[in-house]
Design an enzyme around this catalytic site. Structure first.
Site, PDB file in Angstrom:
ATOM      1  N   TYR A 169       0.315  -1.204   0.407  1.00 46.82           N
ATOM      2  CA  TYR A 169       0.023  -0.114   0.257  1.00 46.82           C
ATOM      3  C   TYR A 169       0.973   1.437   0.071  1.00 46.82           C
ATOM      4  O   TYR A 169       0.515   1.890  -1.020  1.00 46.82           O
ATOM      5  CB  TYR A 169      -0.962   0.239   1.407  1.00 46.82           C
ATOM      6  CG  TYR A 169      -2.346   1.420   1.461  1.00 46.82           C
ATOM      7  CD1 TYR A 169      -3.097   1.550   0.652  1.00 46.82           C
ATOM      8  CD2 TYR A 169      -1.661   1.609   2.319  1.00 46.82           C
ATOM      9  CE1 TYR A 169      -3.996   2.227  -0.178  1.00 46.82           C
ATOM     10  CE2 TYR A 169      -2.807   3.278   2.896  1.00 46.82           C
ATOM     11  CZ  TYR A 169      -4.023   3.403   1.490  1.00 46.82           C
ATOM     12  OH  TYR A 169      -5.255   4.307   1.360  1.00 46.82           O
ATOM     13  N   LYS A 173       1.518   3.997  -3.457  1.00 46.91           N
ATOM     14  CA  LYS A 173       0.785   5.412  -3.086  1.00 46.91           C
ATOM     15  C   LYS A 173       2.080   6.003  -3.325  1.00 46.91           C
ATOM     16  O   LYS A 173       1.600   6.849  -3.973  1.00 46.91           O
ATOM     17  CB  LYS A 173       0.088   5.701  -1.787  1.00 46.91           C
ATOM     18  CG  LYS A 173      -1.437   4.800  -1.633  1.00 46.91           C
ATOM     19  CD  LYS A 173      -2.869   5.045  -2.533  1.00 46.91           C
ATOM     20  CE  LYS A 173      -3.529   5.281  -2.256  1.00 46.91           C
ATOM     21  NZ  LYS A 173      -4.771   5.354  -2.974  1.00 46.91           N
ATOM     22  N   VAL A 212     -11.928   2.709  13.865  1.00 51.84           N
ATOM     23  CA  VAL A 212     -13.686   3.005  14.057  1.00 51.84           C
ATOM     24  C   VAL A 212     -14.690   1.872  13.484  1.00 51.84           C
ATOM     25  O   VAL A 212     -15.258   2.225  15.151  1.00 51.84           O
ATOM     26  CB  VAL A 212     -13.562   3.905  12.967  1.00 51.84           C
ATOM     27  CG1 VAL A 212     -14.843   4.870  12.973  1.00 51.84           C
ATOM     28  CG2 VAL A 212     -12.219   5.834  13.147  1.00 51.84           C
ATOM     29  N   ASN A 214     -14.414  -1.185  14.072  1.00 48.66           N
ATOM     30  CA  ASN A 214     -14.154  -2.458  14.871  1.00 48.66           C
ATOM     31  C   ASN A 214     -14.916  -1.668  15.903  1.00 48.66           C
ATOM     32  O   ASN A 214     -14.938  -2.627  17.068  1.00 48.66           O
ATOM     33  CB  ASN A 214     -12.239  -2.280  14.812  1.00 48.66           C
ATOM     34  CG  ASN A 214     -11.749  -2.901  14.475  1.00 48.66           C
ATOM     35  OD1 ASN A 214     -12.553  -4.352  13.489  1.00 48.66           O
ATOM     36  ND2 ASN A 214     -10.221  -3.127  14.894  1.00 48.66           N
ATOM     37  N   PHE A 215     -13.879  -0.325  17.051  1.00 51.33           N
ATOM     38  CA  PHE A 215     -14.388   0.079  18.490  1.00 51.33           C
ATOM     39  C   PHE A 215     -16.701   0.497  18.312  1.00 51.33           C
ATOM     40  O   PHE A 215     -16.948   0.240  18.783  1.00 51.33           O
ATOM     41  CB  PHE A 215     -14.396   1.958  18.444  1.00 51.33           C
ATOM     42  CG  PHE A 215     -12.438   1.352  18.965  1.00 51.33           C
ATOM     43  CD1 PHE A 215     -12.308   0.070  19.087  1.00 51.33           C
ATOM     44  CD2 PHE A 215     -12.245   2.459  19.239  1.00 51.33           C
ATOM     45  CE1 PHE A 215     -10.928   0.288  19.331  1.00 51.33           C
ATOM     46  CE2 PHE A 215     -10.425   2.608  19.986  1.00 51.33           C
ATOM     47  CZ  PHE A 215      -9.879   1.007  20.010  1.00 51.33           C
ATOM     48  N   GLY A 231      -1.591   1.335  22.849  1.00 52.97           N
ATOM     49  CA  GLY A 231      -2.721   2.080  22.817  1.00 52.97           C
ATOM     50  C   GLY A 231      -2.920   3.997  22.965  1.00 52.97           C
ATOM     51  O   GLY A 231      -3.175   4.891  22.884  1.00 52.97           O
ATOM     52  N   GLN A 233      -0.501   4.968  20.442  1.00 50.03           N
ATOM     53  CA  GLN A 233      -0.026   5.330  19.884  1.00 50.03           C
ATOM     54  C   GLN A 233      -1.068   6.441  19.007  1.00 50.03           C
ATOM     55  O   GLN A 233      -2.195   6.325  19.326  1.00 50.03           O
ATOM     56  CB  GLN A 233      -0.116   4.219  18.413  1.00 50.03           C
ATOM     57  CG  GLN A 233      -1.029   3.627  18.296  1.00 50.03           C
ATOM     58  CD  GLN A 233      -1.522   2.447  19.074  1.00 50.03           C
ATOM     59  OE1 GLN A 233      -0.968   2.356  20.463  1.00 50.03           O
ATOM     60  NE2 GLN A 233      -1.992   1.593  18.825  1.00 50.03           N
ATOM     61  N   ARG A 301      -0.171   9.414  14.057  1.00 50.78           N
ATOM     62  CA  ARG A 301      -0.986  10.364  12.946  1.00 50.78           C
ATOM     63  C   ARG A 301      -1.103  11.513  13.152  1.00 50.78           C
ATOM     64  O   ARG A 301      -1.558  11.755  14.144  1.00 50.78           O
ATOM     65  CB  ARG A 301      -1.262   9.161  12.510  1.00 50.78           C
ATOM     66  CG  ARG A 301      -0.756   7.950  11.608  1.00 50.78           C
ATOM     67  CD  ARG A 301      -0.931   8.325  10.118  1.00 50.78           C
ATOM     68  NE  ARG A 301      -0.671   7.984   8.922  1.00 50.78           N
ATOM     69  CZ  ARG A 301       0.738   7.339   9.125  1.00 50.78           C
ATOM     70  NH1 ARG A 301       1.637   8.705   9.619  1.00 50.78           N
ATOM     71  NH2 ARG A 301       1.559   6.408   8.238  1.00 50.78           N
TER      72      ARG A 301
HETATM   73  N1  LIG Z   1     -10.713   5.995   4.453  1.00 53.02           N
HETATM   74  C1  LIG Z   1      -9.511   6.639   5.116  1.00 53.02           C
HETATM   75  O1  LIG Z   1      -9.379   6.655   5.839  1.00 53.02           O
HETATM   76  C2  LIG Z   1      -8.142   6.626   3.669  1.00 53.02           C
HETATM   77  C3  LIG Z   1      -6.961   7.565   4.048  1.00 53.02           C
HETATM   78  C4  LIG Z   1      -6.146   7.234   3.977  1.00 53.02           C
HETATM   79  C5  LIG Z   1      -5.873   7.154   2.056  1.00 53.02           C
HETATM   80  N2  LIG Z   1      -7.096   7.029   1.700  1.00 53.02           N
HETATM   81  C6  LIG Z   1      -7.298   6.771   0.139  1.00 53.02           C
HETATM   82  O2  LIG Z   1      -9.194   6.965  -0.103  1.00 53.02           O
HETATM   83  C7  LIG Z   1      -8.896   5.827  -1.123  1.00 53.02           C
HETATM   84  C8  LIG Z   1     -11.021   5.305  -1.101  1.00 53.02           C
HETATM   85  O3  LIG Z   1     -10.926   4.933   0.334  1.00 53.02           O
HETATM   86  P1  LIG Z   1     -12.532   4.319   1.247  1.00 53.02           P
HETATM   87  O4  LIG Z   1     -11.745   4.034   2.429  1.00 53.02           O
HETATM   88  O5  LIG Z   1     -13.245   5.022   0.515  1.00 53.02           O
HETATM   89  O6  LIG Z   1     -12.107   2.889   0.329  1.00 53.02           O
HETATM   90  P2  LIG Z   1     -12.639   1.848   0.585  1.00 53.02           P
HETATM   91  O7  LIG Z   1     -11.981   0.787  -0.205  1.00 53.02           O
HETATM   92  O8  LIG Z   1     -13.394   2.096   0.938  1.00 53.02           O
HETATM   93  O9  LIG Z   1     -13.127   2.707  -1.573  1.00 53.02           O
HETATM   94  C9  LIG Z   1     -12.370   2.078  -2.451  1.00 53.02           C
HETATM   95  C10 LIG Z   1     -12.814   1.783  -3.564  1.00 53.02           C
HETATM   96  O10 LIG Z   1     -11.676   1.187  -4.705  1.00 53.02           O
HETATM   97  C11 LIG Z   1     -12.475   0.154  -5.935  1.00 53.02           C
HETATM   98  N3  LIG Z   1     -11.287  -0.615  -6.450  1.00 53.02           N
HETATM   99  C12 LIG Z   1      -9.972  -0.921  -5.636  1.00 53.02           C
HETATM  100  N4  LIG Z   1      -9.219  -2.107  -6.716  1.00 53.02           N
HETATM  101  C13 LIG Z   1     -10.122  -1.232  -7.732  1.00 53.02           C
HETATM  102  C14 LIG Z   1     -10.102  -1.647  -9.185  1.00 53.02           C
HETATM  103  N5  LIG Z   1      -8.225  -2.155  -9.580  1.00 53.02           N
HETATM  104  N6  LIG Z   1     -10.323  -1.025  -9.805  1.00 53.02           N
HETATM  105  C15 LIG Z   1     -11.412  -0.451 -10.014  1.00 53.02           C
HETATM  106  N7  LIG Z   1     -12.458   0.013  -8.070  1.00 53.02           N
HETATM  107  C16 LIG Z   1     -11.563  -0.731  -7.750  1.00 53.02           C
HETATM  108  C17 LIG Z   1     -12.779  -0.356  -4.372  1.00 53.02           C
HETATM  109  O11 LIG Z   1     -14.106  -1.869  -5.024  1.00 53.02           O
HETATM  110  C18 LIG Z   1     -13.556   0.565  -3.971  1.00 53.02           C
HETATM  111  O12 LIG Z   1     -14.961   0.956  -4.197  1.00 53.02           O
HETATM  112  C19 LIG Z   1      -8.256   4.670  -1.690  1.00 53.02           C
HETATM  113  O13 LIG Z   1      -7.203   5.083  -2.428  1.00 53.02           O
HETATM  114  C20 LIG Z   1      -7.743   4.785  -0.370  1.00 53.02           C
HETATM  115  O14 LIG Z   1      -6.232   4.041  -0.476  1.00 53.02           O
HETATM  116  C21 LIG Z   1      -8.235   6.758   2.365  1.00 53.02           C
END
Ligand SMILES: NC(=O)c1ccc[n+]([C@@H]2O[C@H](COP(=O)([O-])OP(=O)(O)OC[C@H]3O[C@@H](n4cnc5c(N)ncnc54)[C@H](O)[C@@H]3O)[C@@H](O)[C@H]2O)c1
Length: 337
Positions: A169, A173, A212, A214-215, A231, A233, A301
């Site tokens: 991941y 990214k 979130v 989980n809790f 805890g 962190q 974080r």
């Molecule tokens: N939620 C957070 O706290 C958080 C924090 C940092 C970064 N992000 C980033 O934000 C974005 C959305 O995160 P989220 O929490 O909504 O996650 P999520 O898993 O709910 O949503 C990700 C979506 O991408 C789709 N997806 C995954 N691989 C795919 C592919 N190869 N082709 C097409 N669709 C695909 C999934 O089906 C899903 O609908 C991600 O890029 C994640 O890395 C989220």
């Protein structure tokens, strides 16, 4: 059962005036947690939205409030060639959010995660280039790894294990960010990179392993809250409507090509303190169950959001308790996933 567009939007929209003239947006990962809230906002701003999603971790149920006149659904893996025949003839904005985001999912889908943040990002960048569209990359605070500075400014290069269990991941990214910057330099693509910190709210999956859900799930079922490590962190939690407001502002603000902007809540708290707040909102006494800390778990974080404040006029506004109450309301409904 609250399903409508604005039921969960507890932060009143801050900037409804921008984005005039924008007609079509493409959102990869739009059936996921953050993506579906972003789609809600784009529809509210009167854009037609085309969602590409392979439903690896998302669901069309998250978009059930929108008809086909507002949202076009394309089930596709964005790491593979995009189905040209299904794509719109023009687009103004391309948001690339597709990627598994929770450790449970990106460990299960490790190679797919590497691919969607590398090849998937390239295909999304190429699409933006061919449309002459603005590109918005969803990156992550995980680009900072286990940070040696706090709070983390965008200028910090990070402290990432390149081969550990989180690297599929974190490193993909970081690759996506590097690729995006080359499209800015080589092709003058109008791209901006947003580093999201922990975001929470309705439509998170109850079993995705993030703290979130989980809790909240444990509090609702009367189980002890699991705490990994001491805890002590820290994390910081941004409610999803604040998050989406930051994304929208970054999308409609001119002059941000090549900018990297943290989007998160700078209110830092320990996981233990967070557990106390969750118990308080749930109206239960706090019982915790200690568990071993997973490898490479970040010790802290906290975003430095000076840049978001200066460039976007943005900062989070939803108090943690309000956001948690909305999240509890969602998780109490019978048919969340
Ligand atoms: N939620 C957070 O706290 C958080 C924090 C940092 C970064 N992000 C980033 O934000 C974005 C959305 O995160 P989220 O929490 O909504 O996650 P999520 O898993 O709910 O949503 C990700 C979506 O991408 C789709 N997806 C995954 N691989 C795919 C592919 N190869 N082709 C097409 N669709 C695909 C999934 O089906 C899903 O609908 C991600 O890029 C994640 O890395 C989220």
């Amino acid at each position: 059962m609250p399903r409508s567009v604005l039921d969960y939007n507890i932060a009143a929209s801050a900037d409804d005036k921008g984005g005039v003239g924008l007609k079509t947006a493409i959102v990869t990962g739009g059936a996921g947690f953050i993506g579906s809230h972003l789609v809600d906002r784009l529809v509210q701003q009167e854009l037609h939205v085309v969602v590409l999603d392979n439903l690896a971790t998302g669901s069309w149920d998250n978009l059930s409030q929108h008809g086909p006149d507002a949202v076009t659904r394309i089930q596709a893996d964005v790491s593979e060639p995009w189905p040209q025949e299904a794509l719109p003839s023009s687009a103004d904005l391309v948001f690339h959010l597709a990627s598994p985001a929770s450790p449970v999912h990106y460990r299960r889908l490790a190679v797919e995660t590497l691919m969607v943040n590398s090849m998937g990002t390239k295909r999304a960048l190429d699409a933006a280039l061919s449309y002459g569209a603005r590109f918005i990359l969803a990156s992550t605070s995980e680009a900072y790894g286990d940070p040696a500075v706090s709070p983390q400014p965008e200028t910090y290069w990070g402290n990432v294990n390149p081969v550990g269990p989180r690297s599929c991941y974190d490193e993909s990214k970081r690759f996506g960010e590097a690729l995006t910057m080359e499209y800015v330099r080589k092709h003058q693509l109008d791209a901006r990179i947003l580093r999201f910190f922990n975001c929470y709210g309705p439509r998170m999956q109850s079993e995705d392993g993030r703290v979130v859900p989980n809790f909240v799930r444990q509090a609702l079922s009367g189980d002890p809250l699991t705490i990994y490590g001491s805890g002590e962190q820290t994390r910081s939690f941004c409610y999803v409507s604040d998050e989406v407001d930051g994304i929208w502002r970054a999308a409609i603000t001119d002059g941000l090509a090549g900018e990297i902007i943290n989007i998160g809540n700078p209110e830092e708290r320990t996981i233990l303190n967070f557990a106390e707040v969750v118990a308080d909102v749930a109206g239960i006494s706090l019982h915790v169950e200690p568990r071993p800390l997973p490898p490479d778990d970040p010790t802290n974080r906290c975003p430095d959001i000076s840049k978001a404040r200066a460039l976007l006029g943005w900062e989070p506004r939803v108090p943690l308790k309000d956001g948690l109450e909305a999240t509890f309301r969602y998780f109490r409904t019978a048919n969340h996933r």
